[in-house]
Design a protein around this motif. Structure first.
Motif, mmCIF file in Angstrom:
data_model
loop_
_atom_site.group_PDB
_atom_site.id
_atom_site.type_symbol
_atom_site.label_atom_id
_atom_site.label_comp_id
_atom_site.label_asym_id
_atom_site.label_seq_id
_atom_site.Cartn_x
_atom_site.Cartn_y
_atom_site.Cartn_z
ATOM 1 N N LEU A 175 0.807 -1.208 0.000
ATOM 2 C CA LEU A 175 0.000 0.000 0.000
ATOM 3 C C LEU A 175 0.847 1.267 0.000
ATOM 4 N N THR A 176 2.120 1.140 0.354
ATOM 5 C CA THR A 176 2.981 2.313 0.372
ATOM 6 C C THR A 176 3.713 2.531 -0.948
ATOM 7 N N ALA A 177 3.515 1.621 -1.912
ATOM 8 C CA ALA A 177 4.255 1.718 -3.170
ATOM 9 C C ALA A 177 3.795 2.927 -3.977
ATOM 10 N N CYS A 178 4.656 3.371 -4.881
ATOM 11 C CA CYS A 178 4.317 4.520 -5.704
ATOM 12 C C CYS A 178 3.258 4.156 -6.728
ATOM 13 N N ALA A 179 2.563 5.171 -7.240
ATOM 14 C CA ALA A 179 1.431 4.950 -8.131
ATOM 15 C C ALA A 179 1.792 5.143 -9.590
ATOM 16 N N THR A 180 3.053 5.293 -9.919
ATOM 17 C CA THR A 180 3.436 5.533 -11.303
ATOM 18 C C THR A 180 3.432 4.240 -12.104
ATOM 19 N N ASN A 181 3.232 4.380 -13.412
ATOM 20 C CA ASN A 181 3.293 3.235 -14.314
ATOM 21 C C ASN A 181 4.738 2.753 -14.393
ATOM 22 N N PRO A 182 5.002 1.488 -14.030
ATOM 23 C CA PRO A 182 6.397 1.016 -14.031
ATOM 24 C C PRO A 182 6.924 0.644 -15.406
ATOM 25 N N PHE A 183 6.087 0.724 -16.448
ATOM 26 C CA PHE A 183 6.493 0.263 -17.776
ATOM 27 C C PHE A 183 6.623 1.435 -18.743
ATOM 28 N N PHE A 198 -4.719 -7.516 -10.665
ATOM 29 C CA PHE A 198 -3.944 -6.783 -11.669
ATOM 30 C C PHE A 198 -4.683 -5.522 -12.099
ATOM 31 N N GLU A 199 -5.994 -5.639 -12.353
ATOM 32 C CA GLU A 199 -6.779 -4.475 -12.758
ATOM 33 C C GLU A 199 -6.786 -3.405 -11.667
ATOM 34 N N SER A 200 -6.849 -3.819 -10.415
ATOM 35 C CA SER A 200 -6.855 -2.869 -9.301
ATOM 36 C C SER A 200 -5.545 -2.106 -9.206
ATOM 37 N N ASN A 201 -4.507 -2.616 -9.854
ATOM 38 C CA ASN A 201 -3.215 -1.945 -9.933
ATOM 39 C C ASN A 201 -2.985 -1.332 -11.309
ATOM 40 N N GLU A 202 -4.102 -1.008 -11.979
ATOM 41 C CA GLU A 202 -4.107 -0.221 -13.223
ATOM 42 C C GLU A 202 -3.683 -0.997 -14.454
ATOM 43 N N TRP A 203 -3.561 -2.338 -14.342
ATOM 44 C CA TRP A 203 -3.257 -3.128 -15.540
ATOM 45 C C TRP A 203 -4.506 -3.136 -16.418
ATOM 46 N N PRO A 204 -4.420 -2.736 -17.672
ATOM 47 C CA PRO A 204 -5.615 -2.678 -18.523
ATOM 48 C C PRO A 204 -6.254 -4.053 -18.700
ATOM 49 N N ARG A 205 -7.563 -4.102 -18.559
ATOM 50 C CA ARG A 205 -8.282 -5.375 -18.682
ATOM 51 C C ARG A 205 -8.033 -6.029 -20.032
ATOM 52 N N GLU A 206 -7.889 -5.219 -21.066
ATOM 53 C CA GLU A 206 -7.699 -5.775 -22.409
ATOM 54 C C GLU A 206 -6.290 -6.334 -22.622
ATOM 55 N N ARG A 207 -5.429 -6.218 -21.621
ATOM 56 C CA ARG A 207 -4.088 -6.812 -21.706
ATOM 57 C C ARG A 207 -3.973 -8.054 -20.831
#
Length: 457
Positions: free
Chosen positions: A16-24, A51-60
């Motif tokens: 929960l303390t991790a950064c919110a930036t896209n790592p890719f 994965f989706e809750s961590n912003e991974w696109p559902r279509e991926r």
């Protein structure tokens, strides 16, 4: 707090303390999820939600359905309704190629549970996957066999550690003796000593007291990154929050922001109605699974009272499925409890109850039940089912219709379902597991009806 719960709590607090930036830098890579023996794509539902809750696109995110998910008894011998290792690998290869075409990506990540890891390893080593796969994650895959060489068990099985298939996969790939094929990055996730298919004793393969020749670290591979999760069971090596945490870190190089599922306000559900084949060894068992659509099956969905399981009016969704097997789409919210009723020729009318769906999913696959002869005389039959893990009262809190532990749940994670036969008039019945609560109602066996309380986590 058990060791297992302490681990999840600690990892959750850290995540929960991790950064919110896209790592890719080049966008999120597509991930293809590969289920295990006898399972379906639906087993990955909660993992995709994380994965989706961590912003991974559902279509991926792609979870595949092997039409015949059971392995042959002997890999080289054709067996109706079952797949060989070669067929399994060919199916995975075709699915990966579909994903590459659909996404325009040059590589995918593969994440597998149990037998699914065999197809991943075979594809990378022998099917061209060394160029199309960047990362391979194997949860609970019995990489050195479920048994090594045991009298009465077929040495030609893909699960035999001394058999030809695993001997081929595990042959050293370089001077270091690595068992993994490069340049793919490899991760294995295993239990410390609680995986039913990595046990020195043959209890869980019907050979109690017989040494299997397999050790607790059997799922590890030389040359891979090998992670041990304390006290998780065979399925939790892939489907638990701890397994997700390990997989995300391996792919992204940093921890996920969330281990819990982030609810959606508008939840759109879909999936397949599939059937059951007849077992060649036990036609009454009704559990010879396949992932083929069941055309003509009828599904009705009801909103129910969360305290009593009673229906709140008529059906909110009805569908007779066609050749695709698809029963949706159906829109709901993350607070409503539902009853799913399947009627199909040759099956019992099956009432499936679930806790509220936190997010949308196209993986809400369901199949109707057949009532075994031994259960047909009872007033009712209710099944508590945990597809993504086992019922182990040694480490988890659970209750089934007030029974703690549920009937059949024994220490040592190896039992995923419990059955009871409540008497009397139709009434509410509750299944609880580590805070998740599913409520349903009993239905008369005399009318060929059965109740399933299915846990999500």
């Amino acid at each position: 707090m058990t060791t297992r719960r302490a681990f999840l709590a600690a990892s959750g607090a850290f995540a929960l303390t991790a950064c919110a930036t896209n790592p890719f830098k080049n966008g999120y890579p597509p991930i293809v999820f590969v289920h295990g023996n006898g399972d379906s794509a639906s087993i990955w539902q909660s993992t995709l939600w994380r994965f989706e809750s961590n912003e991974w696109p559902r279509e991926r995110l792609y979870a595949i359905d092997l039409p015949y998910p059971l392995a042959r008894d002997v890999d080289a011998n054709p067996q109706p309704g079952r797949t060989s290792t070669a067929e399994h690998m060919a199916f995975l290869k075709a699915e990966v190629e579909k994903v590459l075409r659909a996404t325009g990506a040059s590589q995918v990540v593969l994440m597998a549970n149990s037998r699914g890891g065999y197809a991943v390893r075979n594809y990378i080593q022998n099917g061209g996957g060394a160029t199309t796969v960047s990362h391979a994650i194997l949860g609970g895959t019995p990489n050195h066999g479920v048994w090594h060489s045991v009298a009465g068990l077929p040495n030609g099985s893909e699960f035999a550690g001394a058999g030809p298939f695993l001997t081929m996969l595990n042959a050293p790939k370089n001077a270091n003796g690595d068992e993994v094929a490069g340049p793919v990055k490899w991760l294995t996730i295993r239990s410390d000593d609680n995986d039913k298919f990595a046990q020195p004793d043959g209890t869980w393969i019907g050979k109690r007291g017989t040494p299997t020749g397999v050790t607790f670290d059997g799922p590890q591979l030389k040359g891979a990154t090998n992670v041990v999760l304390p006290q998780v069971d065979h399925r939790e090596t892939a489907f638990s929050a701890g397994a997700f945490d390990a997989a995300y870190r391996f792919i992204a190089g940093e921890p996920p922001k969330l281990l819990v599922v982030k609810p959606e306000q508008r939840v759109v559900l879909n999936g397949k109605i599939t059937g059951l084949g007849l077992s060649s060894t036990d036609p009454d068992s009704g559990n010879f699974s396949n992932n083929l659509p069941l055309p003509g099956a009828r599904l009705e969905v009801f909103a129910i009272d969360p305290a009593t399981g009673q229906r709140r009016g008529g059906p909110v969704h009805t569908r007779v499925v066609d050749a695709s097997g698809l029963w949706g789409p159906f829109t709901t919210d993350p607070m409503t409890f539902h009853e799913f009723v399947i009627t199909a020729a040759g099956y019992a009318t099956t009432h499936i109850y679930r806790s509220p769906f936190q997010r949308g999913s196209n993986l809400v696959h369901m199949r109707p039940e057949r009532i075994p002869a031994a259960d047909q005389a009872g007033p009712s039959l209710v099944i508590m089912n945990r597809p993504r893990g086992y019922l182990d009262p040694h480490r988890d809190w659970m209750s089934f219709d007030g029974l703690t532990p549920p009937p059949g749940a024994v220490p040592g994670a190896g039992v995923s379902a419990s059955r009871i036969k409540p008497s009397g008039a139709p009434r509410a019945v509750v299944a609880e597991f580590n805070g998740e609560r599913v409520i349903g109602r009993t239905w008369p066996t005399a009318n060929n009806e059965v109740t399933v309380l299915e846990l999500t986590f």
